[in-house]
Design a protein around this motif. Structure first.
Motif, short mmCIF file in Angstrom:
data_model
loop_
_atom_site.label_atom_id
_atom_site.label_comp_id
_atom_site.label_asym_id
_atom_site.label_seq_id
_atom_site.Cartn_x
_atom_site.Cartn_y
_atom_site.Cartn_z
N GLN B 156 42.21 7.46 17.25
CA GLN B 156 41.06 6.78 16.66
C GLN B 156 41.46 5.45 16.03
O GLN B 156 40.73 4.47 16.13
CB GLN B 156 40.43 7.66 15.58
N GLN B 157 42.63 5.45 15.39
CA GLN B 157 43.10 4.24 14.72
C GLN B 157 43.28 3.11 15.75
O GLN B 157 42.82 2.00 15.56
CB GLN B 157 44.42 4.56 14.03
N HIS B 158 43.96 3.43 16.86
CA HIS B 158 44.25 2.38 17.84
C HIS B 158 43.03 2.00 18.67
O HIS B 158 42.85 0.84 19.01
CB HIS B 158 45.42 2.78 18.73
N SER B 159 42.17 2.98 18.98
CA SER B 159 40.98 2.58 19.73
C SER B 159 40.05 1.79 18.83
O SER B 159 39.38 0.86 19.28
CB SER B 159 40.30 3.77 20.41
N GLY B 160 40.01 2.14 17.53
CA GLY B 160 39.22 1.35 16.58
C GLY B 160 39.72 -0.09 16.51
O GLY B 160 38.92 -1.04 16.51
N ARG B 161 41.03 -0.24 16.50
CA ARG B 161 41.62 -1.58 16.44
C ARG B 161 41.32 -2.37 17.71
O ARG B 161 41.06 -3.57 17.68
CB ARG B 161 43.13 -1.45 16.23
N ARG B 165 36.30 -6.49 15.81
CA ARG B 165 36.25 -7.95 15.88
C ARG B 165 37.36 -8.58 15.03
O ARG B 165 37.83 -9.68 15.30
CB ARG B 165 34.89 -8.40 15.38
N GLU B 166 37.78 -7.85 13.96
CA GLU B 166 38.79 -8.39 13.04
C GLU B 166 40.16 -8.49 13.70
O GLU B 166 41.05 -9.16 13.20
CB GLU B 166 38.92 -7.47 11.80
N THR B 167 40.33 -7.77 14.81
CA THR B 167 41.64 -7.70 15.44
C THR B 167 42.01 -9.01 16.13
O THR B 167 41.19 -9.57 16.86
CB THR B 167 41.63 -6.55 16.47
N PRO B 169 44.04 -11.35 18.93
CA PRO B 169 44.38 -11.03 20.33
C PRO B 169 45.74 -10.33 20.45
O PRO B 169 45.90 -9.43 21.26
CB PRO B 169 44.42 -12.42 21.00
N GLU B 170 46.65 -10.71 19.57
CA GLU B 170 47.99 -10.11 19.62
C GLU B 170 47.94 -8.62 19.24
O GLU B 170 48.53 -7.77 19.91
CB GLU B 170 48.90 -10.86 18.65
N ASP B 171 47.18 -8.34 18.16
CA ASP B 171 47.05 -6.94 17.73
C ASP B 171 46.28 -6.11 18.76
O ASP B 171 46.52 -4.92 18.92
CB ASP B 171 46.31 -6.85 16.38
N ARG B 172 45.36 -6.76 19.45
CA ARG B 172 44.59 -6.05 20.47
C ARG B 172 45.51 -5.67 21.63
O ARG B 172 45.45 -4.56 22.14
CB ARG B 172 43.43 -6.93 20.94
N ARG B 173 46.38 -6.62 22.01
CA ARG B 173 47.36 -6.31 23.07
C ARG B 173 48.24 -5.15 22.64
O ARG B 173 48.55 -4.26 23.41
CB ARG B 173 48.22 -7.54 23.40
N HIS B 174 48.62 -5.19 21.35
CA HIS B 174 49.46 -4.13 20.80
C HIS B 174 48.72 -2.78 20.90
O HIS B 174 49.31 -1.77 21.30
CB HIS B 174 49.82 -4.45 19.34
N THR B 378 30.14 -8.62 25.01
CA THR B 378 29.75 -8.12 26.33
C THR B 378 28.84 -6.91 26.15
O THR B 378 27.94 -6.68 26.94
CB THR B 378 31.00 -7.68 27.12
N VAL B 379 29.15 -6.09 25.13
CA VAL B 379 28.32 -4.93 24.84
C VAL B 379 27.61 -5.20 23.51
O VAL B 379 28.26 -5.43 22.49
CB VAL B 379 29.19 -3.65 24.73
N TYR B 380 26.27 -5.20 23.54
CA TYR B 380 25.50 -5.51 22.34
C TYR B 380 25.56 -4.35 21.36
O TYR B 380 25.68 -3.19 21.76
CB TYR B 380 24.04 -5.78 22.73
N GLY B 381 25.48 -4.66 20.07
CA GLY B 381 25.50 -3.58 19.08
C GLY B 381 25.60 -4.12 17.68
O GLY B 381 25.17 -5.25 17.40
N LEU B 382 26.17 -3.29 16.80
CA LEU B 382 26.30 -3.66 15.39
C LEU B 382 27.75 -3.49 14.95
O LEU B 382 28.38 -2.48 15.25
CB LEU B 382 25.43 -2.74 14.54
N HIS B 383 28.25 -4.49 14.22
CA HIS B 383 29.60 -4.37 13.66
C HIS B 383 29.61 -3.37 12.51
O HIS B 383 30.58 -2.65 12.31
CB HIS B 383 30.09 -5.73 13.16
#
Lengths: 64, 390
Positions: B156-161, B165-167, B169-174, B378-383
């Motif tokens: 959950q932690q990594h899929s949340g990351r 939006r706060e992530t 690009p580097e952390d997202r790759r991680h 790309t996917v509409y929603g709420l932060h």
């Protein structure tokens, strides 16, 4: 109303089962359509008509 | 294009659909593509095998440069064409039959009840996205893939990351690397001793069919994780807002829980959050809506516009949970129609039923037009979605 299915086209979305579970089922192995009966009338016929329309693979056909 | 008010489709859709329903646009990448806006045309295009889903084709009308994701993974179901697509989809679609999803109902109910317990234990105003919208699909995917309970938090932690939006690009790759590494290891363990879950059964099936492909399983697991997570989460948040903002509709639903199925279909139609998933590439000259689309040209079937086409729906911009909008294209149409659609339906039904039953005083703790919408995703929603109940 008579129903025929084209299992080769079927993509296993299950929309027909959601629409008329008394007529349609899915093969457990590959999700493809299984007909429980190929003749329907009355209200079930309306739901089968809807299932035919919403089938994403256009794998169902009906004839009177 | 931005949505109106804040959740109706962009006003431009109505204008383009009325004036020029099949037209050309320039994409952010500089490529040109056709845009289809009518329900009938979008359906016809998505059902036509002459339109390709091969996202690795340089001619594919991608909205963003996704070269890196393409390099990281084997092509998954969403990018396959015939003849590969049919057998690959059939190998897994049996895991998503209506009957199998029904069997998951009690476990999903437990997950939803637990998430609502956590929400109610939080200080008000609490964020519905953090406490309910994201954990529910995440834990359901864990259940489906057979992720052991001890690893849920890591997952959950990594899929949340990955989705936040706060992530950077580097952390997202991680996060992608961590999750891929995790799924790779999980599948290796299941290969040693296949468990009775989706991945375990896929391993057994691959062996029976003499078709062992470890990389394809990692790619499939990652696709299921991504495709089933943020989409469902956003539909939960938006559905809660829409129902609270339409008290007469919510009352209908409360008075007749049998309407939940139909309400879920209407919310799916109304929001159509993944409207760009229905992008394709013509492999032959095809006429759609009276316009000739040539081989090699890209096409965007604008599903949100299709789902608000007055030729297909009366009062299309009105939320009407009793409408019975079964023919919407929110899950796409044709051979690629969403694999997990019946899982998504079940999660949404259980969430809306349980939440409004258990928390009848639920309210949004901020003016609806000041909520943090994913306006350019790309996917509409709420932060986030601050809610209160006392």
């Amino acid at each position: 109303m008579r129903i025929t299915t084209d299992v080769d086209r079927c993509v296993g979305a299950g929309q027909c089962v959601l629409t008329e579970p008394a007529v349609f089922d899915q093969n457990e192995a590959d999700g493809t359509v299984v007909l429980l009966t190929d003749e329907v009338g009355g209200e079930a016929a309306e739901r089968v008509r809807e299932a035919t329309h919403i089938c994403p693979a256009q794998a169902l056909s009906i004839s009177d | 294009m931005e949505r109106r008010c804040p959740y109706a489709p962009p006003a431009e859709y109505d204008r383009i659909r009325a004036e020029n329903p099949v037209s050309q646009v320039e994409l952010p990448t500089g490529k040109r593509a056709w845009v289809l806006t009518r329900h009938e045309d979008v359906r016809a295009m998505l059902a036509d095998p002459r339109f390709s889903s091969d996202r690795a084709n340089p001619q594919f009308p991608a909205l963003v440069d996704n070269t890196r994701m393409r390099e990281a993974f084997k092509p998954s179901l969403i990018s396959m064409d015939p003849p590969e697509h049919g057998p690959a989809r059939r190998a897994v679609v049996g895991e998503f039959t209506v009957r199998r999803m029904e069997a998951l109902r009690p476990r999903i109910q437990e997950i939803v009840d637990q998430a609502i317990d956590d929400l109610l234990a939080a200080e008000e105003p609490a964020d519905l996205v953090t406490h309910l919208s994201l954990p529910v699909p995440s834990l359901v995917i864990c259940e489906l893939l057979g992720v052991p309970y001890a690893d849920h938090e890591f997952f959950q932690q990594h899929s949340g990351r990955l989705l936040s939006r706060e992530t950077t690009p580097e952390d997202r790759r991680h996060a992608v690397d961590q999750l891929t590494g995790y799924l790779d290891k999980l599948i290796v363990e299941k290969e040693a001793a296949p468990t009775d879950d989706l991945l375990g059964r896929q391993i057994v099936k691959q062996r029976e069919d003499n078709n062992v492909d470890h990389e394809a399983l990692v790619s499939l697991a990652f696709l299921l994780l991504i495709a089933g997570h943020e989409t469902t989460a956003n539909m939960i948040s938006l559905g809660v807002v829409a129902l609270l903002e339409h008290p007469e509709q919510l009352k209908l639903l409360r008075d007749d829980p049998g309407l939940t199925l139909s309400a879920v279909e209407e919310l799916l139609r109304y929001f159509t959050i993944a409207e760009l998933a229905t992008t394709r590439l013509a492999t032959e000259d095809v006429e759609i809506g009276g316009v000739l689309i040539k081989a090699g040209e890209g096409v965007i079937g604008l599903s949100n516009s299709a789902n608000h086409d007055p030729a297909a729906y009366e009062r299309p911009d009105e939320l009407d949970i009793a409408r019975g909008a079964r023919n919407h294209v929110a899950f796409g149409f044709g051979a690629h129609q969403c694999l997990g659609q019946n899982l998504a339906r079940m999660e949404l039904q259980i969430v809306f039923d349980t939440l409004f039953r258990r928390v009848p005083s639920l309210r949004i703790a901020r003016p609806v037009d000041e909520l943090d919408y994913k306006r350019n995703s790309t996917v509409y929603g709420l932060h986030s979605l601050p809610v209160a109940w006392t």
